[in-house]
Design an enzyme around this catalytic site. Sequence first.
Site, PDB file in Angstrom:
ATOM      1  N   GLY A 137      12.541   6.634 -12.615  1.00  0.00           N
ATOM      2  CA  GLY A 137      13.183   5.327 -12.465  1.00  0.00           C
ATOM      3  C   GLY A 137      14.693   5.439 -12.551  1.00  0.00           C
ATOM      4  O   GLY A 137      15.300   6.304 -11.914  1.00  0.00           O
ATOM      5  N   ASP A 180      14.227  -5.309  -7.467  1.00  0.00           N
ATOM      6  CA  ASP A 180      12.789  -5.160  -7.224  1.00  0.00           C
ATOM      7  C   ASP A 180      12.457  -3.668  -7.109  1.00  0.00           C
ATOM      8  O   ASP A 180      12.869  -3.021  -6.140  1.00  0.00           O
ATOM      9  CB  ASP A 180      12.451  -5.909  -5.918  1.00  0.00           C
ATOM     10  CG  ASP A 180      10.975  -5.867  -5.566  1.00  0.00           C
ATOM     11  OD1 ASP A 180      10.230  -5.105  -6.206  1.00  0.00           O
ATOM     12  OD2 ASP A 180      10.580  -6.596  -4.634  1.00  0.00           O
ATOM     13  N   GLY A 201       9.014   4.421  -5.608  1.00  0.00           N
ATOM     14  CA  GLY A 201       8.394   5.753  -5.586  1.00  0.00           C
ATOM     15  C   GLY A 201       7.934   6.110  -4.179  1.00  0.00           C
ATOM     16  O   GLY A 201       8.016   7.274  -3.755  1.00  0.00           O
ATOM     17  N   ASP A 202       7.455   5.127  -3.444  1.00  0.00           N
ATOM     18  CA  ASP A 202       6.996   5.375  -2.071  1.00  0.00           C
ATOM     19  C   ASP A 202       8.182   5.751  -1.183  1.00  0.00           C
ATOM     20  O   ASP A 202       8.079   6.651  -0.337  1.00  0.00           O
ATOM     21  CB  ASP A 202       6.311   4.127  -1.504  1.00  0.00           C
ATOM     22  CG  ASP A 202       5.199   3.639  -2.414  1.00  0.00           C
ATOM     23  OD1 ASP A 202       4.612   4.482  -3.125  1.00  0.00           O
ATOM     24  OD2 ASP A 202       4.943   2.423  -2.442  1.00  0.00           O
ATOM     25  N   THR A 251       9.715  11.733 -11.022  1.00  0.00           N
ATOM     26  CA  THR A 251      10.657  10.627 -10.816  1.00  0.00           C
ATOM     27  C   THR A 251      10.663   9.769 -12.080  1.00  0.00           C
ATOM     28  O   THR A 251       9.606   9.506 -12.666  1.00  0.00           O
ATOM     29  CB  THR A 251      10.277   9.782  -9.578  1.00  0.00           C
ATOM     30  OG1 THR A 251       8.927   9.315  -9.729  1.00  0.00           O
ATOM     31  CG2 THR A 251      10.382  10.592  -8.306  1.00  0.00           C
ATOM     32  N   ASN A 284       5.432   9.944 -11.296  1.00  0.00           N
ATOM     33  CA  ASN A 284       6.516   9.327 -12.072  1.00  0.00           C
ATOM     34  C   ASN A 284       6.343   9.770 -13.525  1.00  0.00           C
ATOM     35  O   ASN A 284       5.402  10.506 -13.851  1.00  0.00           O
ATOM     36  CB  ASN A 284       6.558   7.807 -11.892  1.00  0.00           C
ATOM     37  CG  ASN A 284       5.330   7.108 -12.447  1.00  0.00           C
ATOM     38  OD1 ASN A 284       4.611   7.647 -13.285  1.00  0.00           O
ATOM     39  ND2 ASN A 284       5.072   5.909 -11.964  1.00  0.00           N
ATOM     40  N   GLY A 319       0.873  -1.181   0.000  1.00  0.00           N
ATOM     41  CA  GLY A 319       0.000   0.000   0.000  1.00  0.00           C
ATOM     42  C   GLY A 319       0.903   1.221   0.000  1.00  0.00           C
ATOM     43  O   GLY A 319       1.797   1.324   0.850  1.00  0.00           O
ATOM     44  N   LYS A 320       0.688   2.140  -0.949  1.00  0.00           N
ATOM     45  CA  LYS A 320       1.648   3.243  -1.093  1.00  0.00           C
ATOM     46  C   LYS A 320       1.779   4.072   0.186  1.00  0.00           C
ATOM     47  O   LYS A 320       2.887   4.381   0.624  1.00  0.00           O
ATOM     48  CB  LYS A 320       1.247   4.135  -2.269  1.00  0.00           C
ATOM     49  CG  LYS A 320       1.335   3.418  -3.605  1.00  0.00           C
ATOM     50  CD  LYS A 320       1.083   4.339  -4.766  1.00  0.00           C
ATOM     51  CE  LYS A 320       0.806   3.556  -6.034  1.00  0.00           C
ATOM     52  NZ  LYS A 320       1.859   2.638  -6.451  1.00  0.00           N
TER      53      LYS A 320
HETATM   54  O1  RIB Z   1       3.948   1.453  -4.780  1.00  0.00           O
HETATM   55  C1  RIB Z   1       3.920   0.084  -4.526  1.00  0.00           C
HETATM   56  C2  RIB Z   1       2.621  -0.292  -3.871  1.00  0.00           C
HETATM   57  O2  RIB Z   1       1.549  -0.048  -4.750  1.00  0.00           O
HETATM   58  C3  RIB Z   1       2.538  -1.756  -3.516  1.00  0.00           C
HETATM   59  O3  RIB Z   1       2.995  -2.019  -2.229  1.00  0.00           O
HETATM   60  C4  RIB Z   1       1.069  -2.089  -3.744  1.00  0.00           C
HETATM   61  O4  RIB Z   1       0.415  -2.456  -2.577  1.00  0.00           O
HETATM   62  C5  RIB Z   1       0.455  -0.848  -4.361  1.00  0.00           C
HETATM   63  O5  RIB Z   1      -0.276  -0.106  -3.461  1.00  0.00           O
END
Ligand code: RIB
Length: 305
Positions: A224, A253, A258-259, A222, A186, A41-42
Amino acid sequence: MRKNKIIVIGIFVVDLSFKSLKLPKPGETVIGDSYNIGPGGKGSNQCVAIARAGGDVSFIARIGDDQFGKMGLHLYESENVGIEGLIIAKDDKTGSAAISIDKFGMNSIIVVPGASSGLNKKMIDQKVNLFNVSSILLTGFEIPLNTAIYSLKVAKSKKLKTILNPAPFFEIEQESYKLVDYLTPNEHEASVLTKTNIKTIDDARIAGRKICELGVGTSIITMGEKGVLCTRNINDTEGLYFPSFNFPNKVIDTVGAGDVFNGAFATAISEKMSLEESLIFSNKAASLSVRKEGAALSAPYRNKI
Ligand code: RIB
């Protein structure tokens, strides 16, 4: 008293991640190498990134009273994320995401927000005390759009700095962009928003100025492995460009990169780092995170950044 506290309003879900040589095409089945079940979840990933980067964060979110929800609670306890803003819905399920990752670390994601879809304006009002003691709001588009926009309005009325990560991208009224101090799309989201096909840094320069024309304070695109391009106003033709960090260990991975960028950026500005320093700090955090598996759990700790 106003502190350097950061509020994140977003979603928690459980990520079901599958690794295979290539991503399946529509109608195709591929044999994978491994799978993982972990926190995602972001918004939640951003909280972990903030806490690990040394920030003081509280999460406003809605989760279910179930096994997946418990994974979230356990995460926040171990990662030092404030949970005063959490709402536990007795009659709703915590969401989940299906993530496919290929041999280059690239991914595609379907996210079902679950209980987070019920996060509404009234719930934001119930958590208004958190806005009174915070200096930054970070939110995005995985929660209902009207809740995201309302939270930006509340934040502005309380003189918080606002960061909007428009992911996944949805159209919103242009007026709403005036509520945003830092917009962090992004390159794909920025391409759709500005109707500019962003392939190069020069394309991002054009798009960045268009984003500022919408009324956003600062555009941060952003890109990448290409890095990040920041445009400070409509006349900022050059912008601030930083390539991504090229560490010796390879990218495995990119989920959540981005988060991590957004979380580290919020932390940096909460500490009053300059814009340049904040961009380098968050760019480095994101470049480190792609060398580790997982979404939330790939965020680097402060001493590594
Ligand atoms: O940005 C990555 C996230 O996007 C993942 O963890 C997924 O749950 C989605 O919310």
